[in-house]
Write a protein that holds these residues in place. Structure first.
Motif, PDB file in Angstrom:
ATOM      1  N   LYS A 102     -18.433  26.050  12.443  1.00 45.55           N
ATOM      2  CA  LYS A 102     -17.726  27.288  12.395  1.00 45.55           C
ATOM      3  C   LYS A 102     -18.419  28.492  11.468  1.00 45.55           C
ATOM      4  O   LYS A 102     -18.548  28.214  10.224  1.00 45.55           O
ATOM      5  N   GLY A 103     -18.718  29.783  12.376  1.00 51.99           N
ATOM      6  CA  GLY A 103     -19.348  30.798  11.364  1.00 51.99           C
ATOM      7  C   GLY A 103     -20.890  30.385  11.149  1.00 51.99           C
ATOM      8  O   GLY A 103     -21.012  31.478  10.369  1.00 51.99           O
ATOM      9  N   GLU A 104     -21.320  29.679  11.727  1.00 52.89           N
ATOM     10  CA  GLU A 104     -22.897  29.480  11.603  1.00 52.89           C
ATOM     11  C   GLU A 104     -23.244  28.811  12.619  1.00 52.89           C
ATOM     12  O   GLU A 104     -22.876  28.542  13.589  1.00 52.89           O
ATOM     13  N   PHE A 105     -24.829  28.888  12.968  1.00 49.16           N
ATOM     14  CA  PHE A 105     -25.786  28.215  13.954  1.00 49.16           C
ATOM     15  C   PHE A 105     -25.841  27.017  13.653  1.00 49.16           C
ATOM     16  O   PHE A 105     -26.053  26.178  14.609  1.00 49.16           O
ATOM     17  N   ALA A 106     -26.004  26.545  12.396  1.00 49.71           N
ATOM     18  CA  ALA A 106     -26.243  25.206  12.309  1.00 49.71           C
ATOM     19  C   ALA A 106     -25.345  23.978  12.926  1.00 49.71           C
ATOM     20  O   ALA A 106     -24.059  24.430  13.231  1.00 49.71           O
ATOM     21  N   ALA A 107     -25.807  22.930  13.216  1.00 46.56           N
ATOM     22  CA  ALA A 107     -25.018  21.686  13.891  1.00 46.56           C
ATOM     23  C   ALA A 107     -23.758  21.202  12.817  1.00 46.56           C
ATOM     24  O   ALA A 107     -24.417  21.059  11.609  1.00 46.56           O
ATOM     25  N   ASP A 108     -22.961  20.805  13.207  1.00 41.86           N
ATOM     26  CA  ASP A 108     -21.971  20.015  12.411  1.00 41.86           C
ATOM     27  C   ASP A 108     -22.113  18.569  12.493  1.00 41.86           C
ATOM     28  O   ASP A 108     -22.063  18.121  13.408  1.00 41.86           O
ATOM     29  N   MET A 109     -22.700  17.943  11.448  1.00 43.43           N
ATOM     30  CA  MET A 109     -23.276  16.620  11.402  1.00 43.43           C
ATOM     31  C   MET A 109     -22.149  15.685  10.869  1.00 43.43           C
ATOM     32  O   MET A 109     -22.232  14.628  10.817  1.00 43.43           O
ATOM     33  N   SER A 110     -20.854  16.308  10.808  1.00 38.06           N
ATOM     34  CA  SER A 110     -19.737  15.441  10.022  1.00 38.06           C
ATOM     35  C   SER A 110     -19.428  14.117  10.952  1.00 38.06           C
ATOM     36  O   SER A 110     -18.977  13.100  10.559  1.00 38.06           O
ATOM     37  N   TYR A 111     -19.399  14.381  12.292  1.00 40.61           N
ATOM     38  CA  TYR A 111     -19.080  13.296  13.058  1.00 40.61           C
ATOM     39  C   TYR A 111     -19.915  11.938  13.060  1.00 40.61           C
ATOM     40  O   TYR A 111     -19.643  10.773  13.446  1.00 40.61           O
ATOM     41  N   VAL A 112     -21.391  12.427  13.198  1.00 40.73           N
ATOM     42  CA  VAL A 112     -22.379  11.466  13.124  1.00 40.73           C
ATOM     43  C   VAL A 112     -22.465  10.779  11.764  1.00 40.73           C
ATOM     44  O   VAL A 112     -22.487   9.421  11.660  1.00 40.73           O
ATOM     45  N   ASP A 113     -22.209  11.477  10.448  1.00 40.29           N
ATOM     46  CA  ASP A 113     -22.246  10.867   9.308  1.00 40.29           C
ATOM     47  C   ASP A 113     -20.698   9.994   9.313  1.00 40.29           C
ATOM     48  O   ASP A 113     -20.956   8.782   8.755  1.00 40.29           O
ATOM     49  N   ALA A 114     -19.836  10.505   9.651  1.00 38.21           N
ATOM     50  CA  ALA A 114     -18.448   9.510   9.604  1.00 38.21           C
ATOM     51  C   ALA A 114     -18.787   8.235  10.484  1.00 38.21           C
ATOM     52  O   ALA A 114     -18.257   7.419  10.142  1.00 38.21           O
ATOM     53  N   ALA A 115     -19.545   8.486  11.384  1.00 42.13           N
ATOM     54  CA  ALA A 115     -19.787   7.277  12.352  1.00 42.13           C
ATOM     55  C   ALA A 115     -20.491   6.181  11.673  1.00 42.13           C
ATOM     56  O   ALA A 115     -20.252   4.764  11.711  1.00 42.13           O
ATOM     57  N   ILE A 116     -21.629   6.545  10.996  1.00 50.22           N
ATOM     58  CA  ILE A 116     -22.427   5.640  10.311  1.00 50.22           C
ATOM     59  C   ILE A 116     -21.629   4.943   8.999  1.00 50.22           C
ATOM     60  O   ILE A 116     -21.764   3.741   8.823  1.00 50.22           O
ATOM     61  N   ASP A 117     -20.938   5.900   8.509  1.00 55.19           N
ATOM     62  CA  ASP A 117     -20.123   5.620   7.239  1.00 55.19           C
ATOM     63  C   ASP A 117     -18.969   4.690   7.790  1.00 55.19           C
ATOM     64  O   ASP A 117     -18.595   3.630   6.992  1.00 55.19           O
ATOM     65  N   SER A 118     -18.317   4.650   8.878  1.00 54.97           N
ATOM     66  CA  SER A 118     -17.455   3.749   9.201  1.00 54.97           C
ATOM     67  C   SER A 118     -18.071   2.226   9.714  1.00 54.97           C
ATOM     68  O   SER A 118     -17.419   1.169   9.297  1.00 54.97           O
ATOM     69  N   LEU A 119     -19.040   2.558  10.032  1.00 55.58           N
ATOM     70  CA  LEU A 119     -19.862   1.174  10.755  1.00 55.58           C
ATOM     71  C   LEU A 119     -20.351   0.603   9.349  1.00 55.58           C
ATOM     72  O   LEU A 119     -20.286  -0.688   9.609  1.00 55.58           O
ATOM     73  N   ALA A 120     -21.179   1.169   8.767  1.00 61.64           N
ATOM     74  CA  ALA A 120     -22.092   0.484   7.776  1.00 61.64           C
ATOM     75  C   ALA A 120     -21.339  -0.619   6.981  1.00 61.64           C
ATOM     76  O   ALA A 120     -21.956  -1.639   6.804  1.00 61.64           O
ATOM     77  N   PRO A 121     -20.261  -0.443   6.540  1.00 62.57           N
ATOM     78  CA  PRO A 121     -19.685  -1.344   5.361  1.00 62.57           C
ATOM     79  C   PRO A 121     -19.471  -2.675   6.020  1.00 62.57           C
ATOM     80  O   PRO A 121     -19.109  -3.629   5.383  1.00 62.57           O
ATOM     81  N   HIS A 122     -19.435  -2.857   7.437  1.00 65.39           N
ATOM     82  CA  HIS A 122     -19.043  -3.802   7.982  1.00 65.39           C
ATOM     83  C   HIS A 122     -20.161  -4.668   8.514  1.00 65.39           C
ATOM     84  O   HIS A 122     -20.020  -5.734   9.275  1.00 65.39           O
ATOM     85  N   LEU A 123     -21.378  -4.310   8.197  1.00 64.26           N
ATOM     86  CA  LEU A 123     -22.897  -4.553   8.917  1.00 64.26           C
ATOM     87  C   LEU A 123     -22.973  -5.744   8.090  1.00 64.26           C
ATOM     88  O   LEU A 123     -23.961  -5.450   6.934  1.00 64.26           O
TER      89      LEU A 123
END
Ligand code: UGA
Length: 445
Positions: A97-118
């Protein structure tokens, strides 16, 4: 033993990818944080309009009569982590919102939710469109958070599917690009994609950054090609030339080609506009902003098409929009989709409404989405109903259904026979012969 595959994020990309993986013969578990979406998919239904996808889902989703049962869905990251040998990350990366850059929060959250169980060696494969440099960062994050450490490998495998053709593009893509840092990534992904590879689909292995760039460069090229022909349309209008004849002649040069050379209202959707902006923002961070300043122009040309369409409509309403009725045919950002993200058609409809006209919209598939996003517009159940009493009819998304419209039949219900073809695909002669004023962007009146 056959690989087990998890797919994280079940939107356009993930739902299609999950179904395609089941079609290739793998056991698949789709993961999403949205329980409603998971319930819909588990029931074998598709939360969006995508030709062929519901058939493919029903063929594989467990619990449906005659299905292979290879495809299931869950909201538990732990279950997905324990299940998969290969985990595909398919979440979206919208514009911040309000910028050109991509919002990476969903990608980061996907890695963060998966990783601790690997807890055993696995391959995590990113498919989302991300700023170059993300894969390197995420590989480190993954290894740091996963109990198995470096045993959790990361690869980047950009997705090139087009909405409306998602199923065929996923089963038989033009090319498969893998960004990897050695390890088992190439071997495992050759196994995952054995079927398209055997069918002759090129398989390219690169470093992370190149794989990430293939995606953003491809979308930038496509956007540039569209804006190029739309810039020519502006010149055509000024010079009294016809952009459709111009593009037809250009297309005959093999080196140029006719695909993505259709002039009109320009590009929209959840990808091209935000991807070129995120690319500019990322190039700036890397100190290479000069290389991509032309994309700002590509973006401006594209946005100007929308204002020009509003102007053309206003010209047709001598005396301005106040009290005039405008019919808008099309709401989706392109045909064969119900996606209205950054839809040029709805953008134009809303601008005209704000300037005082009464706008009625009809789209074959995107009505529900359009109603939710623009509740202030009026909606009709057919093109004919939308056109009733209209002073101007705007054709803004080129559904096949609109090409088949009968100019005489529509002419009988409108107040004035004025048509603006925002996609340059209707038969101008046929409409004019039926007494319509036909106007289009980049063509003589
Ligand atoms: C686009 C790319 O084509 C895909 O390869 C990519 O995977 C995807 O983005 C993505 O990044 O996920 P998509 O957004 O489904 O796919 O739509 P396109 O078919 O590319 O069309 C984009 C827009 O360009 C539409 O609004 C369409 O109406 C417009 N367009 C297309 C034109 O105005 N003129 C053309 O000649 C072609």
């Amino acid at each position: 033993m056959t690989l087990r595959i998890s797919v994280i994020g079940t939107g356009y990309l993930g739902a299609t990818h999950a179904a395609a993986m089941a079609e290739f013969g793998f056991e698949v578990l789709g993961l999403d944080i949205d329980p409603e979406k998971i319930a819909t998919l588990t029931a074998g239904q598709v939360p969006m309009y995508e030709p062929g996808l519901s058939e493919l889902l029903l063929k594989h989703v467990a619990g449906h009569e005659g299905s292979t049962g290879r495809l299931r869905f869950t909201t538990s990251a732990q279950e997905a982590a324990e299940f998969g040998d290969v985990h595909f990350v398919c979440v979206n990366t919208p514009q911040r919102k309000g910028e050109f850059a991509a919002d990476m929060s969903y990608v980061d959250a996907a890695i963060d939710s998966l990783a601790p169980h690997l807890t055993r060696p696995v391959l995590v494969v990113g498919k989302s469109t991300v700023p170059v440099g993300s894969a390197g960062r995420l590989a480190e994050r993954l290894a740091a958070l996963a109990p198995v450490g470096e045993g959790a490998e990361l690869a980047w495998n950009p997705e090139f599917l087009r909405e409306g053709f998602a199923v065929q593009d996923t089963l038989r893509p033009d090319r498969i690009v893998i960004g990897a840092r050695g390890g088992r990534a190439e071997e495992l992904l050759r196994e995952v994609y054995a079927e398209p590879i055997a069918a002759g689909v090129p398989f390219l292995v690169t470093d992370y950054a190149t794989a990430e760039l293939v995606k953003t460069a491809a979308n930038s090229f496509l956007a540039t090609k569209i804006s190029f022909i739309n810039a020519m349309a502006e010149v055509c209008e000024a010079a009294g030339a016809d952009v459709t004849q111009l593009s037809a002649a250009l297309a005959l040069d093999d080196r140029i080609g006719g695909k993505f050379l259709n002039s009109g209202l320009g590009f929209g959707g959840g990808c091209l506009p935000k991807d070129i902006r995120a690319f500019m923002a990322r190039a700036g961070e890397l100190g290479a902003d000069q290389a991509l300043t032309f994309l700002r122009e590509v973006d401006s040309i594209n946005m100007r098409r929308r204002s020009r369409m509003v102007e053309l409509a206003r010209e047709q309403c001598a005396g301005g929009f106040l009290g005039r009725r405008i019919a808008v045919l099309g709401a989706a950002f392109k045909p064969n989709s119900d996606d209205i993200r950054d839809s040029p058609a709805l953008n134009v409809a809303a601008q005209i409404q704000l300037q005082g006209a009464q706008v009625t919209v009809y789209d074959p598939k995107a009505m529900d989405n359009a109603r939710k996003m623009f509740p202030g517009l009026a909606y009709a159940d057919s093109a004919l109903e939308a056109a009733e009493g209209a002073h101007v009819v705007l054709h803004l998304t080129e559904w096949q259904e609109f090409r088949a419209l009968d100019p005489a039949e529509l002419g009988a219900v409108v107040a004035e026979r004025r048509l603006l073809d925002g996609r340059n695909v209707l038969d101008a002669d046929a409409w004019r012969a039926a007494g319509w004023t036909y106007r289009a962007l980049g063509r003589p009146s």
